[in-house]
Enzyme design. Structure first.
Site, short mmCIF file in Angstrom:
data_model
loop_
_atom_site.label_atom_id
_atom_site.label_comp_id
_atom_site.label_asym_id
_atom_site.label_seq_id
_atom_site.Cartn_x
_atom_site.Cartn_y
_atom_site.Cartn_z
N ASP A 34 -5.75 -6.58 5.70
CA ASP A 34 -6.92 -5.97 5.08
C ASP A 34 -7.90 -7.05 4.63
O ASP A 34 -9.11 -7.00 4.91
CB ASP A 34 -6.46 -5.12 3.88
CG ASP A 34 -7.55 -4.23 3.33
OD1 ASP A 34 -8.68 -4.23 3.87
OD2 ASP A 34 -7.28 -3.52 2.35
N LYS A 86 3.57 -15.19 4.57
CA LYS A 86 3.74 -16.09 3.42
C LYS A 86 5.24 -16.23 3.16
O LYS A 86 5.73 -16.10 2.03
CB LYS A 86 3.01 -15.54 2.20
CG LYS A 86 2.85 -16.54 1.06
CD LYS A 86 1.95 -17.71 1.38
CE LYS A 86 1.74 -18.59 0.15
NZ LYS A 86 0.99 -19.83 0.48
N TYR A 101 0.80 -1.22 0.00
CA TYR A 101 0.00 0.00 0.00
C TYR A 101 0.84 1.28 0.00
O TYR A 101 0.31 2.38 0.17
CB TYR A 101 -0.93 0.01 1.22
CG TYR A 101 -2.08 -0.97 1.11
CD1 TYR A 101 -2.18 -1.86 0.06
CD2 TYR A 101 -3.08 -1.01 2.08
CE1 TYR A 101 -3.23 -2.76 -0.04
CE2 TYR A 101 -4.13 -1.91 2.00
CZ TYR A 101 -4.20 -2.79 0.93
OH TYR A 101 -5.23 -3.68 0.85
N ASP A 112 -11.54 -8.33 6.72
CA ASP A 112 -12.84 -8.27 6.04
C ASP A 112 -13.50 -9.64 6.01
O ASP A 112 -14.71 -9.77 6.23
CB ASP A 112 -12.66 -7.76 4.61
CG ASP A 112 -12.53 -6.25 4.54
OD1 ASP A 112 -12.45 -5.61 5.60
OD2 ASP A 112 -12.50 -5.71 3.42
N ASP A 161 -2.80 -18.27 3.56
CA ASP A 161 -3.88 -19.04 2.95
C ASP A 161 -4.48 -20.03 3.95
O ASP A 161 -5.70 -20.24 3.98
CB ASP A 161 -3.40 -19.76 1.70
CG ASP A 161 -2.03 -20.42 1.85
OD1 ASP A 161 -1.31 -20.11 2.81
OD2 ASP A 161 -1.67 -21.24 0.99
#
Length: 336
Positions: A229, A171, A124, A233, A205
């Site tokens: 993020d 990850k 970001y 959600d 994941d």
């Protein structure tokens, strides 16, 4: 005297922020409130999504409440998301997103987790370029300093929550440099803080799958900007969805509460916007920035009582005013 900078932003931000301010005034009668501009509408009118005056007011107040931001789906010259600008300009480097079961709106009881997300870097940072007409490249930034700040806040929150489990989500098997630096730095800080035994890890994941299957097994999750993020959600489903999802953008001596829902321009001004996310975001401001645990719990209890009493009602009829009055009436009774 405590000060609050209110930034309604776009769309339903204008509808829900007054409800949260009214709740804070019940709990903090001497609260001084100022209003500032930011967002897409501000950019259209003034050519700037976050005026310097807004940054000045936020720094002066030290606490803010943001409503909602509307951003175009395509690049617009000179425009950058107002909330991203506020986070980076004010060094609001940690994002806090709680997810808990609420009566009447949560599909499963017993969920009570919190996601701490690095809030200032990762993908970001906005560094994108066209390497060729057919290839676009985005840079991902992970710094030791930002990871240390995040982990220190995680230690603080873990003690406050009495967390038994702190899950680092990354990850590193695919991104060994960036995710590896994140994982190793956070783990080192948490071990220094005496919390090493509570720390475990999940690949992002796997964490996503387990948040769907067994959300009640998580306590405190700590992760990078983009992963946080998405996961927050996803997890918000268990607390009733984005319409009731609160967050806090958290810096050193400054914080900006922000309901997670979008600007919903299709219902803006119609009286149908749900103010619960804004109310719960105000509770985060009370607890984590102003260190007012009793007042924060009081506000959350008022929301819980309203939702419990409203079970069986048609939530499609729960207008902004009806929810606001229901929660504020209960808050006033609890606070007496």
């Amino acid at each position: 005297m405590r000060k609050l900078c209110v930034i309604p932003g776009d769309g339903i931000g204008v509808d829900v922020t007054p409800v949260a301010v009214a709740a804070l005034r019940i709990l903090l009668p001497d609260l001084q409130v100022v209003e500032a501009q930011a967002g897409w509408g501000c950019f259209v009118e003034h050519g700037c999504a976050v005026p310097e005056r807004t940054l000045e007011l936020m720094r002066d107040c030290g606490a803010g409440l943001f409503g909602a931001v509307q951003s175009p789906a395509h690049a617009v010259p000179g425009y950058r998301s107002a909330i991203l600008t506020l986070r980076q300009q004010l060094d609001l480097s940690v994002n806090l997103r709680p997810v808990r079961s609420w009566p009447g709106i949560s599909p499963r009881p017993g969920v009570d987790l919190l996601i701490l997300r690095e809030n200032s870097e990762g993908l970001y940072i906005g560094r994108e370029h066209m390497a060729s007409p057919d290839q676009a490249i985005a840079e991902r930034q992970i710094s030791r300093q930002a990871c240390e700040t995040l982990a220190q806040r995680a230690a603080e929150v873990a003690r406050q929550r009495r967390s038994k489990r702190i899950t680092l989500v990354h990850k590193a098997n695919v991104l060994p440099l960036t995710c590896g630096l994140f994982r190793d730095t956070c783990r080192a800080v948490l071990e220094e803080q005496g919390l090493g035994e509570q720390v475990d890890e999940r690949l992002v994941d796997v964490a996503a799958l387990q948040l769907v299957e067994q959300p009640q097994n998580f306590d405190l999750l700590v992760t990078t900007n983009l992963f946080g993020d998405i996961l927050s959600d996803l997890a918000s489903y268990w607390s009733g969805g984005l319409a009731t999802a609160p967050s806090l953008n958290w810096g050193k001596g400054i914080a900006l509460a922000e309901p997670v829902h979008g600007s919903a321009p299709d219902i803006a001004g119609s009286g149908r916007a749900n103010p619960i996310a804004a109310l719960l975001s105000a509770a985060l401001l009370l607890r984590h920035h102003w260190q007012l645990e009793e007042e924060a719990t009081c506000l959350e209890s008022a929301v819980e009582r309203f939702l419990n009493d409203a079970q069986g009602l048609d939530h499609g009829t729960q207008t902004t005013e009806r929810v606001a009055q229901g929660v504020l009436t209960r808050l006033d009774l609890l606070h007496r």
